[in-house]
Design an enzyme around this catalytic site. Structure first.
Site, PDB file in Angstrom:
ATOM      1  N   ARG A 178       0.817  -1.219   0.000  1.00 34.12           N
ATOM      2  CA  ARG A 178       0.000   0.000   0.000  1.00 34.12           C
ATOM      3  C   ARG A 178       0.853   1.273   0.000  1.00 34.12           C
ATOM      4  O   ARG A 178       0.408   2.314   0.467  1.00 34.12           O
ATOM      5  CB  ARG A 178      -0.956   0.011   1.203  1.00 34.12           C
ATOM      6  N   SER A 252     -11.810  -1.077   2.930  1.00 31.87           N
ATOM      7  CA  SER A 252     -10.951  -1.444   4.059  1.00 31.87           C
ATOM      8  C   SER A 252     -10.261  -0.192   4.595  1.00 31.87           C
ATOM      9  O   SER A 252      -9.517   0.462   3.865  1.00 31.87           O
ATOM     10  CB  SER A 252      -9.909  -2.472   3.614  1.00 31.87           C
ATOM     11  N   GLU A 348      -5.306   2.796   5.994  1.00 30.39           N
ATOM     12  CA  GLU A 348      -4.985   2.727   4.569  1.00 30.39           C
ATOM     13  C   GLU A 348      -5.564   3.963   3.881  1.00 30.39           C
ATOM     14  O   GLU A 348      -5.040   4.429   2.868  1.00 30.39           O
ATOM     15  CB  GLU A 348      -5.580   1.454   3.976  1.00 30.39           C
TER      16      GLU A 348
END
Length: 353
Positions: A178, A252, A348
């Protein structure tokens, strides 16, 4: 009847030939959390040339800048007091047998669908991830054992400081879980205009992550085609992730932490059925959603911000939540996970400002 987003874009094109619009532009239709925030100015470019013209025309009054994609990985905590830059470059073209080039505003899942339909493999497990292709080069999006970095060959971008066009190879971007240089050293330094992906003509499905095999077994499918695998991924995600059009969310919210083997073994001795994924001989990945659920947060709420009842990794806007409401919730979750497991979990999602 045109949507609010279409109406705003029409206003942009009618009233602002230089791509600039009036102040107080609503970003409600530009973030999937459904946060009602505004920006002082909103500019959309539809080509490389327009992006170059745009950055060369910026002056001190335009700053600070926020480069915005589909808004599916964004949490707005207040009105943005600067200028939002948004790509309107949307196209897809197949360059050869294995390479596909997409404009930065091309919808990511449309790219995956195109690949599967044209027997180009490698993107199936990334089906129905919200957002645009430009974000794949920034976030290194991933799901079910696959990441966009495994597909990205080259990123085209316009440098904001000079207006020059750059072409970055995969290695230049320093991708990791990420992460990329676009999120750090290159943050707000480039406008991504297109991304070139290299797929494969050889189908080698990844079936061992999460509950893919179990979901396939329920359909009596042992050796799925790419189309069957894509549909199964879509079904899995739809079953556990809320539709942003119905419940505001950014998918998420937290990254799954990667911990040293010793830390994993310490926790495994306490939690016999703790899920995990081996990264290498020294590291294990522990699902953040599982830890959040163990802390009792699944289905719970703090005011208008909550944790989705079907997936603890997803934070939701239950109606009228502000960015500050979401921040209070995620910070409370972070504290509880740290206290219970001794592990720090990090968003995230990008929090702005």
């Amino acid at each position: 009847m045109p949507s609010c987003k279409q109406k705003q874009r029409a206003k942009l094109k009618r009233n602002n030939k230089n791509m600039k619009i009036e102040s107080d532009y609503s970003l409600l239709e530009h973030n999937t959390f459904g946060i009602d925030a505004k920006c002082r100015r909103f500019i959309e470019y539809a080509s490389v040339e327009e992006a170059q013209e745009l950055v060369r025309s910026l002056n001190a009054e335009d700053y600070p800048l926020l480069i915005l994609g589909g808004g599916s990985n964004l949490l707005l905590t207040d009105n943005y007091k600067g200028t939002v830059l948004h790509s309107g470059i949307s196209f897809i073209e197949q360059l050869d047998n294995e390479r596909v080039r997409c404009g930065s505003a091309y919808v990511w899942d449309d790219f995956v669908d195109y690949c599967v339909a044209h027997n180009l493999y490698g993107a199936e497990n990334l089906s129905i991830i919200p957002g645009e292709c430009g974000a794949s080069a920034v976030q290194n999006i991933g799901a079910y054992g696959a990441e966009s970095k495994d597909l990205i060959e080259e990123v085209e971008a316009v440098e904001i400081a000079t207006g020059e066009v750059h072409h970055f190879k995969n290695a230049d971007c320093e991708y990791s879980y990420r992460q990329s240089k676009f999120k750090h050293e290159w943050r707000n330094k480039f406008l991504i205009t297109s991304v070139t992906y290299r797929l494969s003509k050889n189908y080698d499905p990844k079936l061992d992550y999460g509950n893919i095999r179990a979901a396939l077994a329920e359909k009596d499918i042992e050796n799925p085609t790419a189309a069957e695998l894509r549909q199964t991924i879509i079904d899995i995600r739809n079953a556990k992730l809320p539709d942003p059009e119905v419940i505001g969310n950014a998918g998420s919210f937290f990254m799954n932490p990667i911990v040293p083997k010793a830390k994993y073994e310490e926790l495994a001795a306490q939690y016999e059925r703790m899920p995990h994924y081996t990264i290498d001989e020294n590291h294990e990945k522990i699902p953040a959603g599982w830890m959040i659920e163990q802390c009792g947060w699944k289905g719970k709420a703090l005011g208008p911000a909550g944790v989705y009842e079907k997936q603890a990794l997803v934070l939701v806007n239950l109606g009228g939540a502000t960015g500050a409401d979401i921040v209070r919730l995620y910070e409370a979750i972070q504290r509880d996970v740290k206290e219970k497991f001794g592990i720090e979990i990090h968003p995230e999602v990008n929090t702005i400002p």
